[in-house]
Scaffold this active site. Structure first.
Site, short mmCIF file in Angstrom:
data_model
loop_
_atom_site.label_atom_id
_atom_site.label_comp_id
_atom_site.label_asym_id
_atom_site.label_seq_id
_atom_site.Cartn_x
_atom_site.Cartn_y
_atom_site.Cartn_z
N GLU A 178 -15.87 28.89 17.46
CA GLU A 178 -16.67 28.88 16.18
C GLU A 178 -17.22 27.58 15.90
OE1 GLU A 178 -18.12 30.00 14.09
OE2 GLU A 178 -16.99 31.09 12.78
N GLN A 200 -11.91 27.88 8.88
CA GLN A 200 -11.31 27.86 10.06
C GLN A 200 -11.99 26.86 11.03
OE1 GLN A 200 -9.01 31.92 10.80
NE2 GLN A 200 -11.15 32.22 10.34
N ARG A 257 -7.22 33.32 17.49
CA ARG A 257 -7.73 34.57 17.00
C ARG A 257 -8.68 35.87 17.70
NH1 ARG A 257 -9.84 30.00 14.54
NH2 ARG A 257 -12.04 30.05 13.85
N GLY A 275 -17.55 34.38 13.20
CA GLY A 275 -18.58 34.81 12.62
C GLY A 275 -20.04 33.98 12.76
N ASN A 288 -8.21 33.94 7.02
CA ASN A 288 -8.99 34.66 6.32
C ASN A 288 -8.62 35.17 5.05
OD1 ASN A 288 -10.18 36.25 9.60
ND2 ASN A 288 -11.28 34.80 8.12
N ARG A 298 -16.51 40.25 16.57
CA ARG A 298 -15.83 39.04 16.06
C ARG A 298 -14.35 39.49 15.96
NH1 ARG A 298 -15.70 37.76 9.37
NH2 ARG A 298 -14.49 35.72 9.74
N HIS A 299 -13.57 38.26 16.01
CA HIS A 299 -12.04 38.40 16.04
C HIS A 299 -11.69 39.10 14.65
CE1 HIS A 299 -11.70 35.43 12.66
NE2 HIS A 299 -12.46 34.84 13.24
#
Length: 203
Positions: free
Chosen positions: A82, A21, A58, A151, A15, A8-9
């Site tokens: 995402e 996001q 990101r 995520g 965040n 994950r970024h």
């Protein structure tokens, strides 16, 4: 035997603001870039053959830091983005609780049943991810592939590859620059590592 490495970024500006996001383009924080450097060090212990990334900043910037460390170029795909969160994008968690309390409860308890205006469902997300990742796996058979994504995307992808129902989505957690590893053995894909963030811990 090929392996799929999922990262994950790093921490992003939204965040730390607790903003949703989705597919909005947000940048890494200084801590996020440091997290990316640490997971890059961790990945030096693996033989990564190729890197793919979401094209959102990101994720791409995280992948670029890793790629520079490993001496590999980053290949971006829009399909690795995402989940599209529609009307929730840009809202804080508190704003969602205030404006969409019923929908928030569904997201927390049975997220696979959430339907939001202008948004993807978890099934839509999973189908998008599996389609592109199956192509990447087929075209890079027996290679060690690194995918840098997000995520929700990583959770949906892991469940899809393992054949676990998407209703188990909220049973997993994926932290910033966490590492998960799936091995493709002769008989079955096997989840070897999940949400490993040991590289972020202080020595």
């Amino acid at each position: 035997m090929g392996r799929l490495f999922l990262v994950r970024h790093g921490e992003s500006e939204w965040n730390i603001l607790s903003k949703i996001q989705g597919q909005s383009n947000t940048n890494l924080t200084d801590l996020g870039r440091e997290q990316a450097r640490k997971v890059a060090e961790r990945l030096c212990k693996e033989k990564i053959d190729i890197i793919f990334s979401s094209d959102l900043s990101r994720a791409f910037d995280t992948a670029k830091i890793i790629g520079d460390k490993l001496g590999l170029e980053v290949n971006t795909f829009e399909e690795l983005r995402e989940i599209k969160f529609g009307v929730w994008e840009g809202l804080t968690t508190q704003e969602i609780l205030d404006k969409y309390s019923k929908e928030h409860t569904i997201w927390m308890t049975e997220p696979h049943n959430l339907k939001l205006p202008e948004a993807e469902s978890l099934i839509d997300l999973q189908e998008r991810l599996l389609k592109i990742v199956n192509i990447l796996l087929k075209n890079n058979k027996d290679k060690n592939i690194l995918i840098v994504s997000h995520g929700a995307s990583i959770k949906a992808l892991i469940l899809g590859i393992l054949g676990i129902d998407i209703s188990y989505y909220n049973k997993l957690t994926i932290g910033n620059t966490s590492l998960s590893i799936i091995e493709f053995r002769d008989y079955s894909p096997v989840l070897r590592v999940l949400n490993d963030t040991s590289h972020l811990k202080e020595e």
